[in-house]
Design an enzyme around this catalytic site. Structure first.
Site, PDB file in Angstrom:
ATOM      1  N   LYS A  42     -11.983 -10.531 -22.391  1.00 16.67           N
ATOM      2  CA  LYS A  42     -12.736 -10.586 -21.132  1.00 16.67           C
ATOM      3  C   LYS A  42     -12.195 -11.739 -20.280  1.00 16.67           C
ATOM      4  O   LYS A  42     -11.822 -12.800 -20.811  1.00 16.67           O
ATOM      5  CB  LYS A  42     -14.231 -10.783 -21.444  1.00 16.67           C
ATOM      6  CG  LYS A  42     -15.149 -10.665 -20.229  1.00 16.67           C
ATOM      7  CD  LYS A  42     -16.624 -10.742 -20.644  1.00 16.67           C
ATOM      8  CE  LYS A  42     -17.553 -10.700 -19.431  1.00 16.67           C
ATOM      9  NZ  LYS A  42     -18.971 -10.714 -19.801  1.00 16.67           N
TER      10      LYS A  42
ATOM     11  N   SER B 283     -21.871  -7.226 -17.677  1.00 16.93           N
ATOM     12  CA  SER B 283     -20.722  -7.697 -16.907  1.00 16.93           C
ATOM     13  C   SER B 283     -19.383  -7.439 -17.613  1.00 16.93           C
ATOM     14  O   SER B 283     -18.344  -7.497 -16.964  1.00 16.93           O
ATOM     15  CB  SER B 283     -20.861  -9.191 -16.621  1.00 16.93           C
ATOM     16  OG  SER B 283     -20.758  -9.951 -17.811  1.00 16.93           O
TER      17      SER B 283
ATOM     18  N   SER C   4     -24.578  -8.375 -21.326  1.00 14.36           N
ATOM     19  CA  SER C   4     -23.270  -8.012 -20.785  1.00 14.36           C
ATOM     20  C   SER C   4     -22.369  -7.275 -21.767  1.00 14.36           C
ATOM     21  O   SER C   4     -21.303  -6.812 -21.382  1.00 14.36           O
ATOM     22  CB  SER C   4     -22.540  -9.263 -20.297  1.00 14.36           C
ATOM     23  OG  SER C   4     -23.130  -9.707 -19.108  1.00 14.36           O
TER      24      SER C   4
END
Lengths: 430, 449
Positions: free
Chosen positions: B51, B125, B149
């Site tokens: 990420k 996210s 997320s």
């Protein structure tokens, strides 16, 4: 007058407060890493040594030690602060509620806390430079209550505090940064970032005079923050302080609770208290002893040793002699021999002291001589050189010449010979 | 079930396999905007993506935030370092909502699109992480969850998403959103892959004080708990599918019970208070001096300079900085920040009690994946309410996993299972058992062998 201080001192650790960088480096921006540069992704890790030293300082200042110390973020925006927040303590502070004895009075300590130093701003004509070597250096902030009532007390407090810090191991020759709070009529004026003791006293004097003049003229002192300029030797207003600044403190969630009360530290000697105690116990002069031991570990060690052997008076004299000959690191065994020589009324030359320190016996030829023998030698010269004696009150060269004659024969302290000679001549001439 | 990692190791790789895989992946990236950064060539081995808010040495890591463009960390996050140390190959940085601020994965430039149907959001996210897992066969994603997320995009993209007990995986190298809530976790196509990778990345780290070594348990629970407050405001389609799912589980010997947990409905406000309070201090460093977009005009005062530099924060980031600065300000701190901290403590206790009895199970999200423009049209309060199921375990640091349990048309439906602190393995065991006779569907299988 009421004075309160916030004193910042750098702690003598091998690395910075939250990373492994060295806290001291010459070349700018060389002792830095992702952590002390506050790089996105980096996290702080607490230096256990810094916490331990902080606990030792708080204990020496008679503070209560918190069970679990913790850290908070103090948010403000300034170029020297790479994260835009400083990791500090406030309610999580290592120590609170202590005091420092200054003369007969106690100056209360509100708080002793650990925090990180920001980077250093180096101002040039057209621009400023930042040196992050200082970013993350462990600082201890020591906050007093406004208990200091005069310049004399201010000097006394600073001297006491420096002595305590010296005995904890802090390098007291490094510049201290001090915020000075001073009020004459109740309105508090804060003078930020005064560096060094001389500037502190000058700032206090200036501010005292400034506020005094305002009050004398019937005016009212404004609560504000000022800064001190060493060049101008005066303070200037930096911003009005209508309410406390908003720092939006939150817990620093990268750090945890650190048991502090259970950390073991060596007891820090309070030199002035020891001097007072000896004075009460043995009738020694407290000021003389303070002079010897406030900033000298060896002196305190030897004095305690001498006191333990019941020879404190001789020990005080011996320590003065050792300091003169730069032989303070003498060990206890040889110090005992020195005390023994002195106890027998022997005078010791510099060479004799060095020999004793090295563990050698001292022969007469090396400069150990009894006091009677010196007196006898003085009498002999005085009897045989009446010409010099007659001149002595008008011609100090004559006096020195006699002293020189004695010193030619005996390697002893010139001061001692001078003292004895004066005594002899005074009694003779009466 | 065997892990795809073992399967991959055993299979013969034909000539040109990696070149072909990289080409296919680049095509996918063109279509679905999965990666913020991809390498020119592909390292041989089992691939892992990272990420964008997790630092990779020498690779721009901007947390998909414009203000942090150009930030190239000179160090690997601990999780990345451990993956590399065990022979995994880094394939790229996955896109995300700016700094993690978002539920749908649309708060960044050229945001990811759902590979199942690009008109729909991926969820956020960890948007790119879920999309990458959905398109690539032999791959795991190192993702991160603050308030949901991982669960949310895993559910919307039909993959398995695991969020560990807070403190089991080092956060060193994670670009902070809310430090007391941020957890690095894993997305994969199989629970066995997650278990494998979890064992690689977990464990104490001197660079993260909040990370600890603890024995991780696999205590099986036979009770499944439905928390009534979490079942409010759930779409009818989701509800009926979930009912069928729990009946199936009952027929397999699980006992399904209903409980209510005091204060759990306050988890959303408490979460948004704590997370924005912390975020507003974490983002304070992006002033254009050391970090953040540099402005050229040095003649301004500091405040003007900082203001200009910070104007490149996105709308959601600005909202959270302002909100977070407000809730920790001296005059209201006790009303918001401190109260939220107390509520978190109470919730840890209350949820902990219930979790000692059984797993908490629920749909992961109250809705099916929305279309991009629908998500973009939601007002902030409505958008925040979408996190009502994923936030409680995140706020209280409980491990949880989201896995597909059914399909509605092409779209998967995800269930979220929560367990006690340090009982993380039990989640993978549960989802692993489910996978034995429920086959997950993947539209793309880039890199298949």
């Amino acid at each position: 007058m009421k004075i309160g201080l916030e004193v910042h001192v750098a702690l003598p650790t091998k690395s910075k407060l939250f990373c492994s960088c060295s806290p001291i480096a010459e070349e700018p921006n060389t002792a830095v890493c992702p952590i002390c540069l506050g790089m996105p992704g980096a996290k702080p890790m607490l230096n256990a040594e810094a916490l331990k030293i902080s606990v030792a300082i708080a204990r020496a200042l008679h503070c209560d030690i918190i069970d679990n110390a913790y850290f908070i973020r103090k948010v403000y925006f300034y170029p020297d602060l790479p994260k835009s927040y400083q990791i500090t303590q406030l309610d999580g502070a290592v120590g609170r509620g202590g005091y420092v004895r200054v003369g007969g009075k106690k100056v209360r300590i509100r708080r002793v806390q650990l925090e990180e130093d920001p980077a250093k701003v180096v101002r040039e004509d057209e621009y400023s430079l930042l040196d992050f070597n200082r970013s993350g250096v462990p600082l201890n902030e020591i906050v007093t209550e406004p208990d200091i009532g005069s310049e004399e007390e201010l000097r006394g407090f600073v001297s006491e505090l420096r002595s305590i810090l010296y005995y904890v191991g802090v390098d007291i020759d490094r510049e201290m940064k001090i915020d000075l709070n001073i009020s004459l009529d109740g309105e508090r004026v804060e003078i930020k970032n005064v560096t060094g003791i001389k500037n502190l006293i000058d700032a206090e004097r200036y501010e005292c005079k400034r506020q005094g003049e305002i009050i004398a003229a019937g005016g009212k002192v404004k609560t504000e923050t000022r800064s001190y300029s060493a060049e101008a030797m005066s303070t200037v207003s930096s911003r009005e302080k209508e309410s406390d600044e908003e720092y939006g403190f939150i817990y620093d969630p990268d750090l945890v609770m650190y048991p502090a009360n259970t950390i073991r530290t060596d007891e820090t000697p309070i030199a002035s208290e020891i001097a007072e105690r000896y004075s009460a116990q043995y009738g020694t002069n407290a000021e003389t002893v303070k002079e010897l031991v406030m900033f000298d570990r060896n002196a305190l060690r030897l004095l305690r040793h001498g006191a333990g052997n019941g020879k404190i008076g001789t020990a005080i004299n011996a320590i003065s002699m050792l300091r003169r000959t730069d032989a303070m690191d003498i060990d206890e065994k040889n110090f005992d021999r020195m005390l023994e020589y002195m106890g027998r009324g022997m005078l010791l030359s510099d060479d004799a002291i060095k020999a004793l320190k090295a563990g050698n016996d001292v022969e007469m030829s090396a400069g150990a001589v009894s006091a009677e023998e010196i007196d006898k030698a003085i009498m002999e010269v005085v009897e045989s050189r009446k010409d010099l004696v007659a001149e002595y009150s008008t011609n100090h060269k004559a006096f020195n010449f006699i002293v020189g004659l004695i010193l030619k024969k005996y390697k002893v302290s010139p001061r001692y010979v001078s003292e004895r000679l004066s005594k002899v001549l005074e009694t003779k001439l009466k | 079930m065997r892990s795809s990692i073992d399967e991959f190791e055993e299979k013969e790789k034909p000539d040109g396999y990696y070149e072909r895989t990289l080409k296919e992946l680049s095509d996918m990236n063109q279509k679905f905007h999965i990666f913020s950064r991809m390498p020119q060539s592909m390292e041989h081995g089992f691939q892992f993506s990272v990420k964008d808010n997790i630092c990779v040495d020498g690779v721009e890591s901007s947390a998909s935030a414009e203000i942090l463009e150009g930030y190239v960390p000179p160090f690997d996050a601990t999780a990345v370092e451990r993956m590399r140390g065990r022979g995994f190959s880094f394939i790229g940085k996955t896109k995300m909502d700016e700094f993690g601020f978002g539920t749908f994965g649309i708060n960044c430039a050229e945001h990811p699109l759902n590979p199942i149907n690009p008109e729909y959001v991926t969820g956020g996210s960890s948007a790119g992480a879920a999309a990458a897992t959905a398109v690539m066969k032999y791959h795991v994603a190192i993702a991160e969850s603050t308030g949901g997320s991982i669960s949310c995009p895993a559910a919307f993209c039909g993959v398995v998403g695991f969020t560990p007990t807070y403190g089991l995986v080092s956060r060193y190298g994670l670009i902070d959103y809310a430090n007391s809530l941020d957890k690095i976790g894993i997305m994969a196509r199989r629970s066995a892959d997650i278990r494998h990778v979890f064992d690689v990345i977990k464990g104490s780290d001197r660079y993260d004080t909040t990370c600890i070594d603890r024995e991780v348990n696999a205590d099986k629970r036979t009770k499944l708990i439905i928390v009534d407050q979490l079942m409010q405001n759930i779409d009818q389609a989701v509800l009926s599918a979930f009912d069928r799912f729990t009946s199936k589980l009952e027929s397999r010997g699980y006992e399904v019970v209903h409980r209510s947990i005091p204060f759990i409905e306050k988890a959303i406000p408490a979460y948004y208070i704590i997370s924005t309070a912390e975020a507003s201090t974490n983002l304070a460093k992006y002033t254009g001096f050391k970090y953040g977009k540099k402005t050229e005009d040095f003649s301004q005062g500091y405040n003007e300079f900082f203001t200009e530099a910070r104007s490149s924060l996105g709308t959601e980031a600005k909202r959270r900085v302002i909100l977070g600065t407000f809730v920790r300000s001296a005059s209201v701190k006790s009303k918001y920040y401190e109260k939220a901290l107390r509520l978190r403590r109470m919730l840890i206790e209350a949820m902990g009690n219930v979790l000692s009895e059984g797993f908490i199970i629920s749909p992961t999200m109250p809705i099916m994946p929305p279309k991009v423009e629908e998500a973009a049209g939601l007002d902030p309060v409505k958008a925040y309410s979408m996190d009502s199921i994923t936030v409680p375990p995140n706020l209280a640091g409980f491990p949880h996993i989201s896995f597909p349990y059914d399909y509605s048309g092409d779209f998967p439906m995800g269930a979220q299972l929560i367990t006690s602190h340090f009982n993380d393995y039990a989640l993978m065991d549960f989802a692993g058992a489910w996978e034995e006779d429920f086959e997950y569907r993947f539209k793309y299988n880039v890199g298949s062998l």
